[in-house]
Design a protein around this motif. Sequence first.
Motif, PDB file in Angstrom:
ATOM      1  N   UNK A  39       3.744   1.407  -2.105  1.00  0.00           N
ATOM      2  CA  UNK A  39       4.591   1.377  -3.302  1.00  0.00           C
ATOM      3  C   UNK A  39       3.719   1.601  -4.527  1.00  0.00           C
ATOM      4  N   UNK A  40       4.153   2.496  -5.388  1.00  0.00           N
ATOM      5  CA  UNK A  40       3.459   2.720  -6.644  1.00  0.00           C
ATOM      6  C   UNK A  40       4.322   2.290  -7.809  1.00  0.00           C
ATOM      7  N   UNK A  41       3.691   1.677  -8.780  1.00  0.00           N
ATOM      8  CA  UNK A  41       4.386   1.273 -10.010  1.00  0.00           C
ATOM      9  C   UNK A  41       3.443   1.583 -11.166  1.00  0.00           C
TER      10      UNK A  41
ATOM     11  N   UNK B 119      -3.085  -2.811  -5.306  1.00  0.00           N
ATOM     12  CA  UNK B 119      -4.267  -2.793  -6.172  1.00  0.00           C
ATOM     13  C   UNK B 119      -4.101  -3.674  -7.407  1.00  0.00           C
TER      14      UNK B 119
ATOM     15  N   UNK C 225       0.824  -1.210   0.000  1.00  0.00           N
ATOM     16  CA  UNK C 225       0.000   0.000   0.000  1.00  0.00           C
ATOM     17  C   UNK C 225       0.864   1.268   0.000  1.00  0.00           C
TER      18      UNK C 225
ATOM     19  N   UNK D  48      -0.991   1.620  -6.978  1.00  0.00           N
ATOM     20  CA  UNK D  48      -0.444   0.965  -5.790  1.00  0.00           C
ATOM     21  C   UNK D  48      -0.247  -0.524  -6.089  1.00  0.00           C
TER      22      UNK D  48
END
Lengths: 61, 61, 61, 61, 61, 61
Positions: free
Chosen positions: D51-53, D60, D49, D57
Motif C-alpha cells: 500500500x502506498x500513501x 516505511x 508493503x 509504502x
Amino acid sequence: MPIVQIDLIEGRSLEQKREMVKKVTEAIVETAKCPPEAVTIVVREASPQHIGKAGKLVSDK
Amino acid sequence: MPIVQIDLIEGRSLEQKREMVKKVTEAIVETAKCPPEAVTIVVREASPQHIGKAGKLVSDK
Amino acid sequence: MPIVQIDLIEGRSLEQKREMVKKVTEAIVETAKCPPEAVTIVVREASPQHIGKAGKLVSDK
Amino acid sequence: MPIVQIDLIEGRSLEQKREMVKKVTEAIVETAKCPPEAVTIVVREASPQHIGKAGKLVSDK
Amino acid sequence: MPIVQIDLIEGRSLEQKREMVKKVTEAIVETAKCPPEAVTIVVREASPQHIGKAGKLVSDK
Amino acid sequence: MPIVQIDLIEGRSLEQKREMVKKVTEAIVETAKCPPEAVTIVVREASPQHIGKAGKLVSDK
C-alpha cells in the motif's frame, strides 16, 4: 482520491515496489494536480497461475 | 483490453483455472470481436473468511 | 460469487453484450462448477480517451 | 448486486471481519432498499508493503 | 485506506447515496477501528444493460 | 500486465489524461522492468456525487 490499483505478476522486490509507489504518485500529482497525500496506491501481486493472456495461463507459457 | 477480473472462492484446481482462462477468453473473443492476444484475465481466489453474502461470512454458513 | 468484472472499450451493441454475458457465464459455470445463479457480471465500457496502452491514449492511436 | 469490494490493511481479526460484513450489509440494505441476499462483499487484506500513501509504502512509515 | 468500491444498478437518488456513504463509513469505522477520514468510498452505478445475472442481462429480465 | 486502474474525480482535461497515461506508464516500466506495450491503464472519472470521504459525499463539502 485519486485511487490507483496496480495488478502485476509477483516477483518484484520490496525496493521495486517502494520505487513504483514513489514514481507513480509523482506522475499522478504532476498530471492530476493534486497533493501527494491524496494519492492511495494498492499493489496486488498475482501468481502466474492466476493470470491469463490470450487464453493461456502465464504459468503454462 | 478487454480486461477480465474474476473473484471467486478458493479451492479450484490448476486445471480448472486453466480451463476457465481458456473458455472465458473464447467467450470474449467471440462476442467482443477482438483477437485473443488482447484479452487479459486476472483470477483472484478469496478465502471464505473474506467473502460476505447476505450479511454473513461464507465461512460461517 | 463468482463475480466477473469486464472492462472494455465502448462500442459493442446490446446484442453483443447479451451474448457476452451468456457465454462468459457458461464458461464460468462449466469450469468453476457453480450454478448460473451464482455468477454476477459487471461490464464497464470506457471511452478511448480513458484507456492507455504503451503510454498512449487509445484515442490518439 | 450490489457488490462491495473493501481493500484494507491486514491485521483485523475474524470477529472484526464478521462484524464488518454484517454492518456494511445492513448499511447497504437500508439505503439501497435491496434484500440482504442481494449483497455480496469481498474483503481484501493487503500487507503494508503493498500500500502506498503520499508516495511512500505504509511499511516505511 | 480502507477503500470501499460499491457497484450497483443505477436509479438511487442523491439522498440515498448520501445516506449510503454515511452509513457504510460508520460501519467500517466501527469494525475496522479506523478514523472516518481514512475511509474513501467509490459508488459506481451501472445500467441494467451492463449487468449480467445467471447468464442474462438484467435489462432482459 | 501490469494493469493500472485509476479512479479520480471528474474534471481533468484530455491533455491531463494524456500526460497521466504517459507518465504513469513510464513509472511502471522503470520500476517493474517491463516493456511499455505490457502496460494497460484504465482511467475512471467519477462525479463528486459518487465519492465519499469521511462519511460525506464530496459534492456536499
